[in-house]
Design an enzyme around this catalytic site. Structure first.
Site, short mmCIF file in Angstrom:
data_model
loop_
_atom_site.label_atom_id
_atom_site.label_comp_id
_atom_site.label_asym_id
_atom_site.label_seq_id
_atom_site.Cartn_x
_atom_site.Cartn_y
_atom_site.Cartn_z
N SER A 60 33.54 33.19 40.86
CA SER A 60 34.65 33.25 39.91
C SER A 60 34.55 32.31 38.70
O SER A 60 35.41 32.38 37.82
CB SER A 60 35.98 32.97 40.63
OG SER A 60 36.37 34.10 41.38
N LYS A 63 34.85 33.75 35.24
CA LYS A 63 36.11 33.93 34.53
C LYS A 63 36.27 33.00 33.33
O LYS A 63 37.16 33.22 32.50
CB LYS A 63 37.27 33.80 35.50
CG LYS A 63 37.31 34.95 36.50
CD LYS A 63 38.18 34.68 37.71
CE LYS A 63 38.08 35.86 38.68
NZ LYS A 63 38.63 35.56 40.01
N SER A 115 42.80 32.52 39.83
CA SER A 115 41.55 33.25 39.99
C SER A 115 41.78 34.73 40.31
O SER A 115 41.06 35.34 41.11
CB SER A 115 40.68 32.62 41.08
OG SER A 115 39.32 32.96 40.90
N LYS A 222 37.14 25.49 36.59
CA LYS A 222 37.33 26.77 37.29
C LYS A 222 36.58 26.74 38.61
O LYS A 222 35.41 26.35 38.67
CB LYS A 222 36.80 27.93 36.43
CG LYS A 222 37.02 29.29 37.05
CD LYS A 222 38.50 29.67 37.05
CE LYS A 222 38.78 30.87 37.96
NZ LYS A 222 38.73 30.52 39.41
#
Length: 376
Positions: A60, A63, A115, A222
């Site tokens: 993720s 992202k 997320s 993140k």
């Protein structure tokens, strides 16, 4: 047996003595992650690396790219109609509903803080016109940023395609770029986001525990995880004017890895002012009586042992060209580290106003009062 104990004791004593006497930057240092990079934001210097260019699944932290493209699209205030395909995207979710209308800005917060894979798909369809169109935009941006070992196949990082990967170094490059954007900085560093939605008031807490509880200097980042990628993490931190970026891929102990890298960076590589902005004195042909200056200071992170490894080289226009110019850019100052060019800063010339002599001042004063013009 006694002799063996003496050897062990002496070995331990020597290890402790070396740990006390040696400078911090010489300590053996490692992280649990398969790949890692610690980068200084301003200069882009890599302060620590472990398999920095090894291609791996990234989960993720994908992202980050999705977020910055959405932010730069200029559509953050637009309303997105959520498709059924977005709603049924597997994995982590912000629980969108088919046909729901939600502001793109709220989706980006849901993307970064919670997320949401459904948010990623909804963003991609709205900003890119289609999933495929958005993925094209992701790879185009990666190419622009010099992410030479990165390929994106989706906007969320799920392991649904083998050609979706990056490296610790490339993800640090991406984050360095994203952190130049104030909106990204704000979203990435938000601990709790509150907003209104069709189903009522909403409140999302950031999953980045470095930001919310573990490291007071953390400014954003993140998280990521899939079974194939393992734990992935990108984070940012700032202390005493120094900003750092940490990236780990496949790290079982990533929180502590990031804290350890930050402490190494902040303690061992302080930011040095190599040259201050303002007037500079250069002893080169054609510079006599020229008012030269820098509009920006030159900074670089250096350990104590590296302070003598930097130098500045000046390159100016040829003497005959320099003589014809009164103001504007006339050259560059190049920062060298270990004899490698690191940074280039423009050198400017300022127009020098001719000063009046005391006699001219007196003449102007006298004739000015009588209304008579005087020309030399």
């Amino acid at each position: 047996m006694i002799a063996k104990r003496k050897i062990v004791f002496i070995s331990l004593a020597l290890t402790l003595l070396l740990a006390i006497l040696l400078p911090k930057s010489t300590y053996a240092f490692s992280v649990s992650s398969s790949g890692a990079v610690l980068m200084e934001q301003n200069s882009g210097r890599v302060l620590y690396e472990k398999n920095p260019h090894e291609k791996r699944r990234i989960a993720s932290i994908t992202k980050i790219m999705t977020a910055i493209i959405a932010i730069e699209s200029g559509k953050m205030n637009e309303t997105v109609k959520v498709s059924k395909e977005a709603v049924y995207t597997e994995g982590s979710s912000i629980y969108l509903q088919p046909g729901e209308r939600i502001k793109l800005e709220d989706l980006v917060y849901g993307l970064m803080l919670r997320s949401g894979n459904d948010a990623a798909r909804a963003i991609a369809e709205h900003v890119g016109g289609s999933l495929e169109g958005f993925v094209y935009m992701m790879n185009q941006k990666a190419e622009e940023l010099g992410m030479s070992n990165t390929v994106f196949a989706n906007p969320h990082g799920l392991d649904d395609h083998k050609n979706h990967y990056s490296t610790p170094y490339d993800m640090a490059l991406l984050t360095r770029y994203a952190m130049l954007n104030d909106t990204y900085r704000t979203i990435s560093g938000t601990k709790v986001y509150k907003f209104s939605r069709d189903k009522g008031p909403q409140s999302w807490t950031n999953k980045n525990r470095l930001l919310t509880e573990k490291y007071k200097y953390c400014t954003g980042g993140k998280t990521g995880f899939t079974k194939r990628a393992g734990r992935t993490l990108v984070s940012t931190a700032a202390r005493n004017g120094t900003e750092l970026i940490a990236v780990t891929l496949d790290g079982s102990d990533d929180w502590d890895d990031h804290i350890a890298m930050y402490e190494l960076g902040f303690n061992s590589y302080p930011i040095h002012t190599v040259m201050n902005e303002g007037p500079i004195s250069i002893n080169l042909k054609g510079t006599k009586n020229k008012n030269l200056y820098l509009k920006e200071s030159i900074y670089y992170p250096l350990s104590k042992e590296e302070e003598d490894e930097v130098r500045i080289e000046y390159k100016l226009l040829q003497e005959e060209k320099l003589a014809k110019i009164t103001e504007g850019q006339v050259g560059i100052a190049i920062l060298y580290f270990h004899d490698e060019p690191i940074k280039r800063v423009p050198i400017y010339m300022e127009k020098i106003e001719k000063k009046e002599t005391w006699w001219q001042k007196l003449q102007n004063l006298l004739f000015g009062q009588t209304g008579v013009m005087h020309n030399d």
